[in-house]
Write a protein that holds these residues in place. Structure first.
Motif, short mmCIF file in Angstrom:
data_model
loop_
_atom_site.label_atom_id
_atom_site.label_comp_id
_atom_site.label_asym_id
_atom_site.label_seq_id
_atom_site.Cartn_x
_atom_site.Cartn_y
_atom_site.Cartn_z
N VAL A 297 43.42 -2.75 -22.12
CA VAL A 297 43.41 -1.68 -23.12
C VAL A 297 44.82 -1.13 -23.28
O VAL A 297 45.48 -0.79 -22.28
CB VAL A 297 42.44 -0.55 -22.73
CG1 VAL A 297 42.50 0.57 -23.78
CG2 VAL A 297 41.03 -1.07 -22.58
N THR B 93 30.68 -1.97 -23.38
CA THR B 93 30.77 -3.20 -22.58
C THR B 93 31.58 -4.22 -23.35
O THR B 93 31.24 -4.56 -24.50
CB THR B 93 29.38 -3.78 -22.27
OG1 THR B 93 28.62 -2.83 -21.52
CG2 THR B 93 29.51 -5.08 -21.47
N GLY B 94 32.66 -4.67 -22.76
CA GLY B 94 33.47 -5.72 -23.37
C GLY B 94 33.15 -7.06 -22.73
O GLY B 94 33.21 -7.20 -21.51
N ALA C 95 40.77 -4.73 -16.00
CA ALA C 95 41.81 -5.12 -16.96
C ALA C 95 42.06 -6.62 -16.96
O ALA C 95 42.63 -7.16 -17.92
CB ALA C 95 43.10 -4.37 -16.66
N SER D 292 39.52 0.50 -19.07
CA SER D 292 38.77 -0.73 -18.78
C SER D 292 38.37 -0.75 -17.31
O SER D 292 39.16 -0.40 -16.43
CB SER D 292 39.63 -1.96 -19.09
OG SER D 292 39.00 -3.14 -18.65
N THR E 249 33.04 -6.40 -18.71
CA THR E 249 33.47 -5.20 -18.01
C THR E 249 33.14 -3.97 -18.84
O THR E 249 32.97 -4.06 -20.06
CB THR E 249 34.98 -5.24 -17.70
OG1 THR E 249 35.33 -4.14 -16.87
CG2 THR E 249 35.80 -5.18 -18.98
N SER E 250 33.06 -2.82 -18.18
CA SER E 250 32.81 -1.57 -18.88
C SER E 250 34.11 -1.02 -19.45
O SER E 250 35.21 -1.30 -18.95
CB SER E 250 32.18 -0.55 -17.93
OG SER E 250 33.09 -0.25 -16.87
N ILE E 251 33.98 -0.24 -20.53
CA ILE E 251 35.12 0.46 -21.12
C ILE E 251 34.69 1.92 -21.28
O ILE E 251 33.82 2.24 -22.09
CB ILE E 251 35.52 -0.14 -22.48
CG1 ILE E 251 35.91 -1.62 -22.30
CG2 ILE E 251 36.68 0.64 -23.09
CD1 ILE E 251 36.09 -2.36 -23.59
N VAL F 298 39.27 -7.35 -19.77
CA VAL F 298 39.63 -6.70 -21.03
C VAL F 298 40.74 -5.68 -20.75
O VAL F 298 40.54 -4.73 -19.98
CB VAL F 298 38.43 -5.99 -21.69
CG1 VAL F 298 38.88 -5.26 -22.96
CG2 VAL F 298 37.34 -7.00 -22.02
N LEU G 72 42.15 -3.60 -27.72
CA LEU G 72 41.50 -4.24 -26.58
C LEU G 72 41.83 -5.73 -26.62
O LEU G 72 41.68 -6.38 -27.66
CB LEU G 72 39.98 -4.03 -26.65
CG LEU G 72 39.50 -2.59 -26.92
CD1 LEU G 72 37.98 -2.54 -26.91
CD2 LEU G 72 40.09 -1.63 -25.91
#
Length: 296
Positions: free
Chosen positions: A60, A94-95, A55, A52, A78-80, A58, A70
């Motif tokens: 992980v 993208t979360g 964090a 993540s 945020t990017s994952i 999101v 997740l």
């Protein structure tokens, strides 16, 4: 010979969109992501990881070699990133953590006058909902008013404006559609409503005696013998259109106060002569009615 170096990933996630977005509806909600490494279209063993970018938004955690949980920890996006054997692979996910809207309440003034505007305010539940977009509409409450011209009333982002050409007292419902899901589906569309009364400008003022007439009307002039006057002459102003008199007032004046003065429609005769009693609407319409009085 088939290499075991992964060249692609296969993802399984019920919440994953074609744009590689994962949407969380609430804080604390979880999503399961299953990742499979492939080489030339064939599944191959690999050490997989999901990382993540933040964090706090999101989190992980890895459940098994292929499965990640997740968790929505905070509002935002945020990017994952996904890796296989330590190599960053595509796609990058993208979360997005959202707080779903559960209710909207509209607050509006009871009346809005022609030529004026009013703001209908919206209160949201929860107050920090992610999607607060509203679709505004209005309609007359009475079917008999359904044909009223749309140009007389405009509604823009909760601001209702009423034209000076409005020709009747009009009750309207102002509504705001909103959605309680991220996909904005029809089954999750809700509506908040407020009722307002729109007040037109006065279009006409008519002045007449109240009760048994003291004067005699001849060619539009009200004649009275001063010797027959034992009490003030009571006048009343009737305003048009129907119903507007509950929301508008008039100002009374006499053109010759020395002959007869007027207060709240009550005319007190002082001496013989001619005067014009005028009742003018105070709503800005400049409409007025007159009562021509001749005292003999």
């Amino acid at each position: 010979t088939l290499t075991e170096k992964p060249d692609a990933l296969t993802l399984e996630c019920a919440e994953l969109t074609p744009e590689n977005n994962i949407n969380f509806g609430e804080l604390g909600s979880t999503v399961t992501l299953k990742v499979t490494a492939k080489a030339a279209g064939v599944e191959v063993p690999a050490t997989l990881n999901a990382i993540s970018g933040n964090a706090a938004i999101v989190g992980v955690s890895q459940t098994d070699a292929h499965t990640f949980t997740l968790t929505a920890n905070g509002l935002g996006s945020t990017s994952i990133r996904l890796t296989a054997n330590g190599v960053v692979m595509q796609p990058t996910l993208t979360g997005s953590v959202n707080r779903l809207l559960t209710g909207v309440t509209l607050t509006a003034p009871e009346t809005v006058y022609a030529g004026k505007s009013a703001t209908i305010s919206a209160s949201f539940t929860p107050v920090d909902a992610s999607d607060k977009s509203l679709v505004w509409k209005w309609k007359p409450l009475s079917e008999g008013d359904s044909g009223i011209g749309s140009g007389l009333i405009t509604l823009n982002n909760g601001v209702l404006s009423v034209s000076t050409a409005l020709d009747r007292v009009l009750d309207v419902a102002v509504s705001a559609d909103y959605y309680t899901d991220l996909e904005r589906t029809e089954t999750n569309k809700k509506t908040a409503t407020a009722i307002l009364r729109l007040i037109p400008l006065v279009s006409a003022v008519t002045v007449a005696e109240v009760g048994e007439p003291i004067t005699e009307e001849v060619n539009g002039v009200h004649l009275v013998d001063i010797k027959n006057i034992n009490a003030p002459i009571q006048l009343a102003a009737t305003l048009s259109p129907v119903g507007v008199d509950s929301y508008a007032a008039v100002q009374w004046t006499s053109s010759v106060p020395a002959v007869a003065s007027v207060q709240n429609g009550m005319v007190t005769v002082a001496k013989a002569g001619d005067t014009v009693i005028t009742a003018m609407a105070t709503d800005g319409s400049k409409r007025s009615g007159t009562f021509r009085l001749s005292v003999r």
